[in-house]
Design a protein around this motif. Structure first.
Motif, PDB file in Angstrom:
ATOM      1  N   PHE A 223     -70.069 -44.744  11.510  1.00 32.00           N
ATOM      2  CA  PHE A 223     -68.683 -44.267  11.579  1.00 32.00           C
ATOM      3  C   PHE A 223     -68.481 -43.104  10.614  1.00 32.00           C
ATOM      4  O   PHE A 223     -67.853 -42.104  10.971  1.00 32.00           O
ATOM      5  N   GLU A 224     -68.999 -43.218   9.387  1.00 36.85           N
ATOM      6  CA  GLU A 224     -68.842 -42.150   8.395  1.00 36.85           C
ATOM      7  C   GLU A 224     -69.447 -40.837   8.884  1.00 36.85           C
ATOM      8  O   GLU A 224     -68.841 -39.779   8.738  1.00 36.85           O
ATOM      9  N   VAL A 225     -70.646 -40.902   9.461  1.00 36.70           N
ATOM     10  CA  VAL A 225     -71.298 -39.695   9.971  1.00 36.70           C
ATOM     11  C   VAL A 225     -70.477 -39.098  11.103  1.00 36.70           C
ATOM     12  O   VAL A 225     -70.189 -37.886  11.112  1.00 36.70           O
ATOM     13  N   LEU A 226     -70.079 -39.926  12.055  1.00 32.59           N
ATOM     14  CA  LEU A 226     -69.289 -39.423  13.176  1.00 32.59           C
ATOM     15  C   LEU A 226     -67.951 -38.870  12.713  1.00 32.59           C
ATOM     16  O   LEU A 226     -67.490 -37.842  13.223  1.00 32.59           O
ATOM     17  N   GLU A 227     -67.340 -39.523  11.740  1.00 32.54           N
ATOM     18  CA  GLU A 227     -66.047 -39.057  11.221  1.00 32.54           C
ATOM     19  C   GLU A 227     -66.171 -37.663  10.623  1.00 32.54           C
ATOM     20  O   GLU A 227     -65.324 -36.802  10.859  1.00 32.54           O
ATOM     21  N   VAL A 228     -67.233 -37.420   9.871  1.00 33.30           N
ATOM     22  CA  VAL A 228     -67.437 -36.095   9.270  1.00 33.30           C
ATOM     23  C   VAL A 228     -67.620 -35.041  10.361  1.00 33.30           C
ATOM     24  O   VAL A 228     -66.993 -33.984  10.329  1.00 33.30           O
ATOM     25  N   LEU A 229     -68.464 -35.335  11.346  1.00 33.61           N
ATOM     26  CA  LEU A 229     -68.706 -34.372  12.417  1.00 33.61           C
ATOM     27  C   LEU A 229     -67.468 -34.199  13.299  1.00 33.61           C
ATOM     28  O   LEU A 229     -67.190 -33.102  13.782  1.00 33.61           O
ATOM     29  N   TYR A 230     -66.730 -35.249  13.493  1.00 29.83           N
ATOM     30  CA  TYR A 230     -65.500 -35.243  14.304  1.00 29.83           C
ATOM     31  C   TYR A 230     -64.432 -34.346  13.683  1.00 29.83           C
ATOM     32  O   TYR A 230     -63.761 -33.593  14.379  1.00 29.83           O
TER      33      TYR A 230
ATOM     34  N   LYS B 188     -75.056 -35.744   4.286  1.00 34.44           N
ATOM     35  CA  LYS B 188     -75.403 -36.680   3.207  1.00 34.44           C
ATOM     36  C   LYS B 188     -74.505 -36.464   1.996  1.00 34.44           C
ATOM     37  O   LYS B 188     -74.054 -37.415   1.370  1.00 34.44           O
ATOM     38  N   GLU B 189     -74.230 -35.222   1.683  1.00 42.33           N
ATOM     39  CA  GLU B 189     -73.366 -34.894   0.546  1.00 42.33           C
ATOM     40  C   GLU B 189     -71.936 -35.388   0.782  1.00 42.33           C
ATOM     41  O   GLU B 189     -71.297 -35.918  -0.124  1.00 42.33           O
ATOM     42  N   LYS B 190     -71.455 -35.246   2.004  1.00 40.59           N
ATOM     43  CA  LYS B 190     -70.082 -35.652   2.331  1.00 40.59           C
ATOM     44  C   LYS B 190     -69.897 -37.171   2.290  1.00 40.59           C
ATOM     45  O   LYS B 190     -68.852 -37.651   1.879  1.00 40.59           O
ATOM     46  N   ILE B 191     -70.913 -37.922   2.744  1.00 39.72           N
ATOM     47  CA  ILE B 191     -70.737 -39.370   2.828  1.00 39.72           C
ATOM     48  C   ILE B 191     -71.489 -40.130   1.738  1.00 39.72           C
ATOM     49  O   ILE B 191     -71.438 -41.353   1.702  1.00 39.72           O
TER      50      ILE B 191
ATOM     51  N   MET C 296     -80.238 -42.497   5.862  1.00 39.32           N
ATOM     52  CA  MET C 296     -79.670 -41.481   6.749  1.00 39.32           C
ATOM     53  C   MET C 296     -80.550 -41.262   7.979  1.00 39.32           C
ATOM     54  O   MET C 296     -80.037 -41.093   9.088  1.00 39.32           O
ATOM     55  N   THR C 297     -81.847 -41.290   7.810  1.00 41.57           N
ATOM     56  CA  THR C 297     -82.763 -41.072   8.927  1.00 41.57           C
ATOM     57  C   THR C 297     -82.533 -42.109  10.027  1.00 41.57           C
ATOM     58  O   THR C 297     -82.454 -41.766  11.209  1.00 41.57           O
TER      59      THR C 297
END
Length: 154
Positions: A46-53, A64-67, A74-75
C-alpha cells in the motif's frame, strides 16, 4: 504487587512516553492494515502504491526514501506488485542500468478503492484530536527527532 520499580522521574517519564507512542502507532497500523488487506494489499505494498499514486513515477531509491523501507524487503514488495499487475517498469533514459516504476491502471483502480477507506479510517481514528492538537503532535514528534518542528508535517 504494588512494588513498582522507579528509574528516576525523567527515566520513568521517558519509558511512559515510549510506551504511549508505541501503543498509539501499533493501534493505528493495526487498523489501517485491516483496510489494506480488504483490498488484497500488505501495508508495505500500500505504501509503495500510495507514493506512486500521488507522486507519479520514480526510481526505486526514491520510493525507498519516501517510505523508509529496507532494500531487501523492497525487492520482494516490488516483485509482488509487478506480478499482480499494479506497477510497471520503465527503462531510465539517463541511466540504462536503472529503471523507473509507475503505477498501472490496475494499480490506480485498487488505490481508487483503498485510499478513500484509508482516509476515512484515519478521520475516524483521529477524530478526538482537533486541528491544533494534531499540529502540536507533529511539531513535538519532529522536535523529538531533531527535525525542528516548524513545518506542518509536509
Amino acid at each position: 504487587m504494588g512494588n513498582k520499580k522507579s528509574y528516576g522521574t525523567q527515566n520513568d517519564l521517558n519509558l511512559k512516553l515510549v510506551i504511549a507512542l508505541s501503543r498509539a502507532t501499533t493501534g493505528l497500523h493495526r487498523g489501517a492494515s485491516r483496510n489494506m488487506k480488504e483490498n488484497g494489499l500488505t501495508p508495505s505494498q500500500f505504501e509503495v502504491l500510495e507514493v506512486l499514486y500521488h507522486k507519479g513515477a520514480m526510481k526505486v531509491c526514491e520510493i525507498k526514501e519516501k517510505i523508509l523501507a529496507s532494500s531487501g524487503n523492497m525487492t520482494v514488495i516490488l516483485a509482488n506488485l509487478e506480478k499482480d499487475g499494479y506497477i510497471g517498469r520503465i527503462m531510465c533514459e539517463t541511466d540504462r542500468r536503472s529503471f523507473i516504476l509507475d503505477i498501472t491502471e490496475k494499480g490506480k483502480e485498487v488505490m481508487d478503492r483503498a485510499f478513500p477507506l484509508h482516509i476515512a479510517y484515519l478521520e475516524d481514528t483521529l477524530k478526538n484530536l482537533d486541528e491544533s492538537e494534531k499540529r502540536e503532535i507533529i511539531r513535538l514528534l519532529k522536535k523529538m527527532q531533531g527535525l525542528g518542528g516548524n513545518d506542518e508535517g509536509k
